[in-house]
Design a protein around this motif. Structure first.
Motif, PDB file in Angstrom:
ATOM      1  N   PRO A 267     -50.553 -59.543  18.831  1.00  0.00           N
ATOM      2  CA  PRO A 267     -51.635 -57.566  19.185  1.00  0.00           C
ATOM      3  C   PRO A 267     -52.014 -57.680  17.956  1.00  0.00           C
ATOM      4  O   PRO A 267     -52.054 -58.193  16.349  1.00  0.00           O
ATOM      5  N   VAL A 268     -53.378 -57.808  17.916  1.00  0.00           N
ATOM      6  CA  VAL A 268     -54.803 -57.824  16.375  1.00  0.00           C
ATOM      7  C   VAL A 268     -55.506 -56.871  16.585  1.00  0.00           C
ATOM      8  O   VAL A 268     -56.931 -57.158  16.667  1.00  0.00           O
ATOM      9  N   ALA A 269     -55.618 -56.085  17.230  1.00  0.00           N
ATOM     10  CA  ALA A 269     -56.717 -54.752  17.906  1.00  0.00           C
ATOM     11  C   ALA A 269     -56.337 -53.792  17.145  1.00  0.00           C
ATOM     12  O   ALA A 269     -57.406 -52.723  17.596  1.00  0.00           O
ATOM     13  N   GLY A 270     -55.568 -53.615  15.854  1.00  0.00           N
ATOM     14  CA  GLY A 270     -55.604 -52.158  15.433  1.00  0.00           C
ATOM     15  C   GLY A 270     -56.819 -52.342  15.007  1.00  0.00           C
ATOM     16  O   GLY A 270     -57.872 -53.082  14.620  1.00  0.00           O
ATOM     17  N   MET A 271     -57.184 -51.053  14.022  1.00  0.00           N
ATOM     18  CA  MET A 271     -58.390 -50.154  13.211  1.00  0.00           C
ATOM     19  C   MET A 271     -57.961 -51.582  11.861  1.00  0.00           C
ATOM     20  O   MET A 271     -59.323 -51.075  11.268  1.00  0.00           O
TER      21      MET A 271
ATOM     22  N   ARG B 259     -56.331 -49.759   6.400  1.00  0.00           N
ATOM     23  CA  ARG B 259     -56.221 -49.760   5.070  1.00  0.00           C
ATOM     24  C   ARG B 259     -57.036 -50.709   4.510  1.00  0.00           C
ATOM     25  O   ARG B 259     -57.102 -50.594   3.305  1.00  0.00           O
TER      26      ARG B 259
ATOM     27  N   LYS C  79     -58.068 -57.880  11.374  1.00  0.00           N
ATOM     28  CA  LYS C  79     -57.297 -58.251   9.282  1.00  0.00           C
ATOM     29  C   LYS C  79     -56.548 -59.175   9.313  1.00  0.00           C
ATOM     30  O   LYS C  79     -55.993 -59.502   8.666  1.00  0.00           O
ATOM     31  N   GLU C  80     -56.110 -59.107  10.559  1.00  0.00           N
ATOM     32  CA  GLU C  80     -55.070 -60.233  10.839  1.00  0.00           C
ATOM     33  C   GLU C  80     -56.059 -61.659  10.600  1.00  0.00           C
ATOM     34  O   GLU C  80     -55.592 -62.571  10.094  1.00  0.00           O
TER      35      GLU C  80
ATOM     36  N   VAL D 199     -54.539 -60.141  22.043  1.00  0.00           N
ATOM     37  CA  VAL D 199     -54.809 -59.181  22.251  1.00  0.00           C
ATOM     38  C   VAL D 199     -55.829 -58.263  21.420  1.00  0.00           C
ATOM     39  O   VAL D 199     -54.852 -57.835  19.811  1.00  0.00           O
TER      40      VAL D 199
ATOM     41  N   GLN E 137     -57.236 -54.825  24.352  1.00  0.00           N
ATOM     42  CA  GLN E 137     -56.914 -53.510  24.187  1.00  0.00           C
ATOM     43  C   GLN E 137     -58.183 -52.530  24.665  1.00  0.00           C
ATOM     44  O   GLN E 137     -58.923 -52.321  23.126  1.00  0.00           O
TER      45      GLN E 137
ATOM     46  N   PRO F 214     -58.073 -48.567  20.423  1.00  0.00           N
ATOM     47  CA  PRO F 214     -56.341 -48.740  20.144  1.00  0.00           C
ATOM     48  C   PRO F 214     -55.365 -47.835  20.148  1.00  0.00           C
ATOM     49  O   PRO F 214     -55.743 -46.987  19.072  1.00  0.00           O
TER      50      PRO F 214
ATOM     51  N   GLY G 144     -51.712 -48.207  20.060  1.00  0.00           N
ATOM     52  CA  GLY G 144     -51.139 -47.674  19.573  1.00  0.00           C
ATOM     53  C   GLY G 144     -50.282 -49.313  20.197  1.00  0.00           C
ATOM     54  O   GLY G 144     -50.710 -50.390  20.682  1.00  0.00           O
ATOM     55  N   LEU G 145     -49.049 -49.845  18.938  1.00  0.00           N
ATOM     56  CA  LEU G 145     -48.837 -51.059  19.460  1.00  0.00           C
ATOM     57  C   LEU G 145     -47.677 -51.560  21.130  1.00  0.00           C
ATOM     58  O   LEU G 145     -48.303 -52.549  21.330  1.00  0.00           O
TER      59      LEU G 145
ATOM     60  N   ALA H 129     -50.987 -51.600  23.498  1.00  0.00           N
ATOM     61  CA  ALA H 129     -51.374 -53.688  23.124  1.00  0.00           C
ATOM     62  C   ALA H 129     -50.288 -54.195  23.572  1.00  0.00           C
ATOM     63  O   ALA H 129     -50.866 -55.190  24.373  1.00  0.00           O
TER      64      ALA H 129
ATOM     65  N   GLY I 170     -49.425 -60.062  13.764  1.00  0.00           N
ATOM     66  CA  GLY I 170     -50.394 -60.833  14.089  1.00  0.00           C
ATOM     67  C   GLY I 170     -50.316 -60.774  12.101  1.00  0.00           C
ATOM     68  O   GLY I 170     -51.292 -60.949  11.374  1.00  0.00           O
ATOM     69  N   ASP I 171     -49.819 -59.786  11.277  1.00  0.00           N
ATOM     70  CA  ASP I 171     -50.212 -59.100  10.110  1.00  0.00           C
ATOM     71  C   ASP I 171     -48.481 -59.272   9.364  1.00  0.00           C
ATOM     72  O   ASP I 171     -48.696 -58.989   8.209  1.00  0.00           O
TER      73      ASP I 171
HETATM   74  P1  UTP Z   1     -50.849 -51.624  12.257  1.00  0.00           P
HETATM   75  O1  UTP Z   1     -50.483 -50.210  12.201  1.00  0.00           O
HETATM   76  O2  UTP Z   1     -50.603 -52.313  11.165  1.00  0.00           O
HETATM   77  O3  UTP Z   1     -52.047 -51.927  12.414  1.00  0.00           O
HETATM   78  O4  UTP Z   1     -50.246 -52.319  13.360  1.00  0.00           O
HETATM   79  P2  UTP Z   1     -54.175 -51.098  12.256  1.00  0.00           P
HETATM   80  O5  UTP Z   1     -53.671 -49.592  13.273  1.00  0.00           O
HETATM   81  O6  UTP Z   1     -54.800 -51.700  12.214  1.00  0.00           O
HETATM   82  O7  UTP Z   1     -53.885 -50.964  10.930  1.00  0.00           O
HETATM   83  P3  UTP Z   1     -54.382 -49.869   9.889  1.00  0.00           P
HETATM   84  O8  UTP Z   1     -53.151 -48.350  10.076  1.00  0.00           O
HETATM   85  O9  UTP Z   1     -55.598 -48.991  10.474  1.00  0.00           O
HETATM   86  O10 UTP Z   1     -54.306 -49.568   8.427  1.00  0.00           O
HETATM   87  C1  UTP Z   1     -49.149 -53.508  13.433  1.00  0.00           C
HETATM   88  C2  UTP Z   1     -50.021 -54.526  13.684  1.00  0.00           C
HETATM   89  O11 UTP Z   1     -50.564 -54.363  15.538  1.00  0.00           O
HETATM   90  C3  UTP Z   1     -51.678 -53.954  16.083  1.00  0.00           C
HETATM   91  C4  UTP Z   1     -52.165 -54.872  14.992  1.00  0.00           C
HETATM   92  O12 UTP Z   1     -53.624 -54.812  14.555  1.00  0.00           O
HETATM   93  C5  UTP Z   1     -51.849 -54.652  13.835  1.00  0.00           C
HETATM   94  O13 UTP Z   1     -51.262 -56.293  13.571  1.00  0.00           O
HETATM   95  N1  UTP Z   1     -51.903 -53.228  16.972  1.00  0.00           N
HETATM   96  C6  UTP Z   1     -51.880 -51.699  16.334  1.00  0.00           C
HETATM   97  C7  UTP Z   1     -52.926 -53.177  17.714  1.00  0.00           C
HETATM   98  O14 UTP Z   1     -53.251 -54.247  18.572  1.00  0.00           O
HETATM   99  N2  UTP Z   1     -53.625 -51.965  18.577  1.00  0.00           N
HETATM  100  C8  UTP Z   1     -52.760 -51.472  18.066  1.00  0.00           C
HETATM  101  O15 UTP Z   1     -53.109 -50.147  19.306  1.00  0.00           O
HETATM  102  C9  UTP Z   1     -51.891 -50.286  17.049  1.00  0.00           C
END
Ligand code: UTP
Length: 300
Positions: free
Chosen positions: A13-17, A20, A30-31, A59, A107, A110, A112-113, A116, A134-135
């Motif tokens: 999963p690499v779809a987080g925002m 940070r 960020k990955e 993802v 996804q 975003p 949540g994990l 994803a 992925g981080d």
């Molecule tokens: P994190 O909570 O560390 O990532 O999720 P984030 O939400 O991108 O970080 P901040 O808090 O905004 O800085 C752990 C992993 O899960 C993925 C993220 O890309 C990360 O690799 N993730 C998280 C998703 O793919 N989708 C989501 O909806 C949330």
């Protein structure tokens, strides 16, 4: 393990925002941030491939283009390096595209994990699969995935990777409630809590970013309500399996206790220290970096 139940598919999963790391992550995931000269995600894919996972599903979310391009060929760059006969750089540029069969799922938002991971359902189908965050870098030589697959072969079900962490850090992780097995590094996970207050944590065993999951997780995720942070949490879905609240055929959840190296590049301090550590280990620049660091620290 018979080849019929060999784990083949990795979901990343690499779809987080990446909030940070803003503004660095405004237009790039960020990955994709580099650890010296290689993006974090490449270490993670290399770990998956070293463990025999030759089918990798990313993802992705917004700003996915940099990642897709990194794992693709780049004719213009390759032609230029070929013309210069720079074979070392040429192989570094081609390497990521040749690592594995790469697939993508989207996804939409975003959420949540857990959400994803649910986006991987159609690709994974009815197979036990691995999820690698992925981080988080866990050096391949520690062979944690291979060790998790051995736990899977013995116990079936799903397998988590656990690490003992100091109590003031527990609120950053999912934390497991466990029962011992006859192997001191393997426990049965009977419950999980996402990011507990240290006083409420059931143990000091934190869940790290490597999972081997029974496909029953998809059915559970489909009905998992948003939890901590308003996000669909993977921990909440695994909790259902751990508590035995789902069909018994999905099996139990076990945890492998790991005390080796891991690098959390998903938050700024972890990212900076990872870059410094990896730089000091490099054959080409390591001794110069260490010499500079020593001087720098003396001047602080
Ligand atoms: P994190 O909570 O560390 O990532 O999720 P984030 O939400 O991108 O970080 P901040 O808090 O905004 O800085 C752990 C992993 O899960 C993925 C993220 O890309 C990360 O690799 N993730 C998280 C998703 O793919 N989708 C989501 O909806 C949330």
């Amino acid at each position: 393990m018979s080849s019929a139940c060999r784990v083949r598919k990795a979901v990343l999963p690499v779809a987080g925002m990446g909030t940070r790391f803003l503004p660095a992550t405004k237009a790039t995931p960020k990955e994709m941030l580099p650890i010296v000269d290689k993006p974090v995600i490449q270490y993670v894919v290399e770990e998956a491939v070293a463990a025999g996972l030759d089918d990798v599903l990313f993802v992705t979310g917004r700003a996915k283009r940099a990642l897709e391009d990194h794992f693709d060929y780049n004719g213009e760059l390759e032609n230029m390096l070929e013309a210069r006969n720079d074979l070392e750089k040429l192989s570094a540029v081609r390497g990521p595209a040749q690592l594995a069969q790469i697939h993508y799922a989207r996804q939409g938002s975003p959420s949540g994990l857990g959400h994803a991971v649910l986006c991987a359902k159609a690709h994974v189908g009815d197979e036990t699969f691995a999820v690698l965050l992925g981080d988080e870098i866990i050096p391949s030589e520690n062979q944690v995935l291979d060790k998790m697959f051995k736990v899977l072969a013995k116990h079936g079900g799903s397998v988590l990777l656990l690490k003992r962490v100091p109590s003031d850090e527990l609120s950053r992780y999912g934390v497991a409630s466990v029962k011992p097995t006859d192997d001191e590094n393997v426990v049965e996970v009977i419950d999980l809590v996402e990011k507990p207050d240290p006083a409420q944590a059931p143990s000091d065993l934190a869940v790290l970013g490597r999972y081997v999951l029974n496909p029953a997780i998809f059915e559970i995720l489909e009905t998992t309500k948003p939890g901590k942070g308003g996000e669909i949490q993977l921990t909440d879905a695994i909790q259902v399996l751990a508590r035995g609240e789902f069909n018994a055929s999905a099996g139990k959840v076990h945890g492998l206790i790991y005390d080796g190296e891991r690098f959390d590049t998903g938050e700024i301090l972890g990212y900076i220290t990872t870059v410094i550590e990896f730089a000091t280990r490099r054959a080409d620049i390591g001794s110069d970096v260490k010499a500079w660091l020593q001087k720098f620290v003396q001047g602080l």
